[in-house]
Enzyme design. Structure first.
Site, PDB file in Angstrom:
ATOM      1  N   GLU A 139      65.070  89.139  30.398  1.00 18.66           N
ATOM      2  CA  GLU A 139      65.185  90.348  31.215  1.00 18.66           C
ATOM      3  C   GLU A 139      66.560  90.956  30.971  1.00 18.66           C
ATOM      4  O   GLU A 139      67.583  90.259  30.995  1.00 18.66           O
ATOM      5  CB  GLU A 139      65.015  90.058  32.704  1.00 18.66           C
ATOM      6  CG  GLU A 139      65.124  91.334  33.547  1.00 18.66           C
ATOM      7  CD  GLU A 139      64.965  91.110  35.043  1.00 18.66           C
ATOM      8  OE1 GLU A 139      64.982  92.103  35.785  1.00 18.66           O
ATOM      9  OE2 GLU A 139      64.857  89.934  35.472  1.00 18.66           O
ATOM     10  N   ASN A 185      64.240  97.121  33.854  1.00 17.60           N
ATOM     11  CA  ASN A 185      63.838  97.898  35.027  1.00 17.60           C
ATOM     12  C   ASN A 185      63.968  99.384  34.737  1.00 17.60           C
ATOM     13  O   ASN A 185      64.858  99.811  33.989  1.00 17.60           O
ATOM     14  CB  ASN A 185      64.731  97.553  36.232  1.00 17.60           C
ATOM     15  CG  ASN A 185      64.550  96.118  36.667  1.00 17.60           C
ATOM     16  OD1 ASN A 185      63.638  95.788  37.399  1.00 17.60           O
ATOM     17  ND2 ASN A 185      65.446  95.251  36.196  1.00 17.60           N
ATOM     18  N   GLU A 190      59.621  97.085  34.065  1.00 15.57           N
ATOM     19  CA  GLU A 190      59.397  96.565  35.408  1.00 15.57           C
ATOM     20  C   GLU A 190      59.569  97.691  36.413  1.00 15.57           C
ATOM     21  O   GLU A 190      60.592  98.386  36.411  1.00 15.57           O
ATOM     22  CB  GLU A 190      60.370  95.422  35.710  1.00 15.57           C
ATOM     23  CG  GLU A 190      60.193  94.217  34.792  1.00 15.57           C
ATOM     24  CD  GLU A 190      61.143  93.084  35.113  1.00 15.57           C
ATOM     25  OE1 GLU A 190      61.997  93.270  36.028  1.00 15.57           O
ATOM     26  OE2 GLU A 190      61.056  92.025  34.475  1.00 15.57           O
ATOM     27  N   GLU A 242      61.313  84.811  39.842  1.00 15.81           N
ATOM     28  CA  GLU A 242      62.745  85.001  39.574  1.00 15.81           C
ATOM     29  C   GLU A 242      63.556  84.310  40.666  1.00 15.81           C
ATOM     30  O   GLU A 242      63.094  84.125  41.785  1.00 15.81           O
ATOM     31  CB  GLU A 242      63.079  86.494  39.517  1.00 15.81           C
ATOM     32  CG  GLU A 242      62.694  87.291  40.743  1.00 15.81           C
ATOM     33  CD  GLU A 242      63.012  88.769  40.607  1.00 15.81           C
ATOM     34  OE1 GLU A 242      63.642  89.139  39.601  1.00 15.81           O
ATOM     35  OE2 GLU A 242      62.637  89.532  41.506  1.00 15.81           O
TER      36      GLU A 242
END
Length: 709
Positions: free
Chosen positions: A483, A541, A573, A660
């Site tokens: 990520e 994101n 995301e 997460e």
């Protein structure tokens, strides 16, 4: 703009000093009046017709006093001044005081003054007339009569205006200069004109009493001047459509009600607050577009009427422009009363407004700012109320109280935004600098911002860098992706919290620059890893702003083609909050990304609303369990149950589940037992720059869980 009852009232915390002063003035007036009566000869000659004619005109004319423009309603100019001043010049202060007292009684009755206020006015005039008479007696032997009269008029004005100013200062707690200067020019001109009519009247009375009524002509001219001045002032302070106060009038009201520096401690002790509410109507533009501006104007007038009916008599309702209104409410015991008022207004506006048989809904969003908690001047209170109002709109609530966290325009944040723009424009779209265009969950990796990062400074604004946190398949221990997490080391502030950075950028055009940089750098990094034999998938994101414009889909498609990266190597995301901000446009953007082949993950799952509907409608490949639930699994049975339920639900829909915030072995094992697919967190590795990630992967040995014993 205050009701008569409010102008006659005295705040409890100011009653003692105010009434002490009033008592002192009344006592002094009583003393000087008694002395004047004692000084009268034992046999007072009969007063002539001229006296009674002036006395009658004084009483009759005071039924219509001159009201100065602005806030000094308590210092209305009485027409009787010219008559009583002339009586004082001819027959002395005692008859003048008697006539003035009768005129004040009539004026007070017409203006609905309380008894103490009428008595205080009589006392002021008694002292002023006595001081003026003493001035004439003192100066006549040495100065010409005209000069003595002018000096007496000046003394009269100074005494009268001075006592009124002190009284207002004690009553309101305003600044001395504000009390003295507000309306001074008007009162000096109008009162001065009336006083200087006095010697003309005195000359007429000595010559022929029939000349006295002629003074009505210049008196009427003064009256008309006052009326025109007042009307002009009122026009400039009123909204022409609704008749409410405008922004200028609201500014004056706030300035008059806020205490000075010396009085703030006393106000805090008395637990008195002042609230400013800003209301913005919802969907008003649709009314104008569909039904025309004439109907929109009628709707605004009805809203103004409802607002006026919902507040207290002493509160002020203003129209700021368009469909935006403001309510000023003072003397609140605590800030909660401001919220109660806002909720009451929401209830009042909930009822549809019927116009030409068509019921129109009039919803709105209200922002609340309270003195002194949210500001100590008009500009600050207005800005904070405006911030709260937009916060209410953004959250879909009817009412919001100002909170610093929702203020994206504070000086500190504006400075931060300027530095962010500077670093983006200085370093350009390529190179080591990069970032993640994160939404509300950007950068929440369990590190709490503790990773320092490194890199050169760019133009004195620091450097934006990209950190990556591994995502590991729990069952096999294989690293299946990373990520992308945003980091910015500011030269003065150090590491800037990623969530604060996104809150600052998301409301401005800088967000577009940041997103372009992120997409370029992340896609380029994926290509570099692939060339080095590391087929990693990167997730990043995206913000609400990105999803609204749809430009991000075109940009991603272009960058994937340019770098030759398969679409399935990139994953975006999104949060449920971003989806619900504008579902139609967001769904359109997500559908385009799905057609390109980019995977979509639902971030922070479990913290939003309408989740089942989202899972059914969205082209999702994965859901991420919010770290707040994962962190509490080992110590909270409810959190553990929520995580298991999410995993089971996602599994039934064929979606991969990522947890997460995995930071210990027990949580890792519990997730494996529950059937979770992928985990990320400090248990495996903290976020790290791209070059450190390559070294970490070279050292990494897969971890495979065993059943919990």
């Amino acid at each position: 703009m205050e009701a008569a009852a409010q102008r006659n009232s005295v705040p409890p915390e100011r009653a003692l000093p105010f009434f002490t002063f009033v008592t002192a003035v009344v006592a002094l007036a009583g003393t000087v009046t008694a002395v004047s009566l004692i000084a009268l000869p034992s046999e007072v000659p009969a007063l002539p017709v001229a006296f009674w004619l002036m006395a009658g005109l004084a009483v009759v004319c005071d039924a219509r006093p001159f009201t100065p423009p602005g806030r000094r309603q308590s210092s209305a100019v009485f027409p009787s001044i010219c008559f009583t001043f002339a009586i004082m010049l001819i027959w002395g202060e005692a008859p003048a005081i008697a006539v003035q007292a009768a005129a004040v009684v009539v004026a007070s009755w017409r203006m609905r003054h309380t008894a103490w206020r009428a008595l205080f006015n009589i006392a002021q005039y008694a002292i002023a007339l006595t001081a003026a008479y003493a001035t004439v007696q003192l100066l006549v032997p040495d100065l010409p009569y005209v000069a003595a009269v002018v000096a007496a008029a000046g003394v009269w004005f100074a005494v009268k205006y001075g006592t009124v100013t002190v009284a207002i200062r004690l009553l309101t707690g305003g600044h001395w200069w504000r009390s003295v200067s507000h309306g001074l020019a008007f009162e000096l001109l109008s009162t001065g004109a009336l006083l200087l009519l006095g010697p003309i009247l005195a000359s007429a009375a000595r010559t022929n009493a029939a000349l006295i009524p002629l003074v009505v002509v210049p008196l009427y001219a003064v009256y008309r001047m006052a009326r025109l001045s007042t009307e002009h002032e009122q026009v400039g302070r009123l909204d022409p459509l609704t008749g409410l106060a405008n922004r200028k009038a609201l500014l004056g009201e706030v300035a008059d009600r806020l205490p000075g520096h010396a009085e703030r401690a006393a106000r805090h002790a008395a637990e008195r607050h002042l609230a400013l509410l800003v209301l913005d109507l919802d969907r008003f533009k649709y009314v104008n577009d569909a039904l025309g501006h004439a109907v929109g104007d009628r709707l605004l007038v009805e809203v103004a009427n409802r607002l006026t009916a919902a507040v207290r008599p002493q509160d002020v309702v203003a129209r700021l422009g368009g469909d935006e209104f403001a309510i000023l409410s003072g003397r609140l015991a605590d800030p909660a009363e401001a919220t109660d008022l806002a909720n009451r207004i929401v209830d009042v506006l909930a009822e549809p407004v019927p116009i030409d048989g068509l019921p129109l809904d009039v919803g709105g969003s209200i922002g609340v700012a309270v003195y002194p908690e949210h500001g100590e001047d008009f500009e600050t209170l207005m800005r904070h109320a405006d911030v709260a109002m937009y916060d209410a709109k953004h959250r879909g609530d009817a009412v919001a109280v100002y909170a610093p966290d929702s203020d994206h325009s504070s000086p500190e944040r504006l400075s931060l935004l300027a530095d962010l723009r500077k670093v983006l424009e200085t370093t350009g779209p390529k190179g080591a600098a990069g970032g993640a265009a994160g939404g509300p969950g950007a950068g929440r990796d369990g590190a709490g911002g503790r990773d320092a990062g490194s890199g050169r400074e760019a133009g004195g604004a620091g450097e934006i860098t990209m950190y990556y946190q591994p995502q590991v398949e729990i069952a096999t221990g294989e690293v299946v992706g990373v990520e992308a997490l945003l980091r910015w080391r500011h030269p003065r502030r150090g590491m800037v919290d990623p969530e604060e950075l996104i809150r600052v950028a998301e409301q401005s055009a800088v967000m577009r620059l940041l997103t372009r940089r992120v997409v370029d750098d992340v896609v380029e990094q994926i290509a570099k890893w692939a060339a080095a034999g590391l087929p990693l998938r990167a997730a990043l994101n995206v913000s609400v702003r990105d999803l609204h414009t749809g430009e991000i889909a075109d940009q991603i498609d272009d960058r994937l083609t340019r770098y030759g990266v398969p679409p399935d190597r990139l994953q975006l995301e999104i949060t449920e909050g971003a989806l619900m901000a504008d579902p139609h446009r967001v769904l359109a953007t997500i559908a385009r990304l799905d057609r390109i082949g980019v995977a979509i993950a639902l971030d922070d799952f479990g913290t939003g609303y309408s989740s089942m509907q989202h899972l059914r409608r969205l082209p999702l490949s994965e859901v991420k369990v919010d770290r707040s639930f994962v962190l509490g699994m080992t110590g909270d049975a409810d959190d553990a149950a929520i995580v298991r339920s999410i995993i089971e639900l996602a599994g039934a829909l064929g979606l991969r589940v990522v947890a997460e915030g995995v930071e210990d072995e027990r949580t890792w094992r519990m997730l494996h037992a529950a059937g979770c697919h992928v985990a990320q967190g400090w248990f495996y590795a903290r976020p790290m720059p791209a070059d450190e990630l390559v070294s970490w992967l070279a050292r990494y040995h897969p971890l495979r869980p065993h059943p919990i014993t």
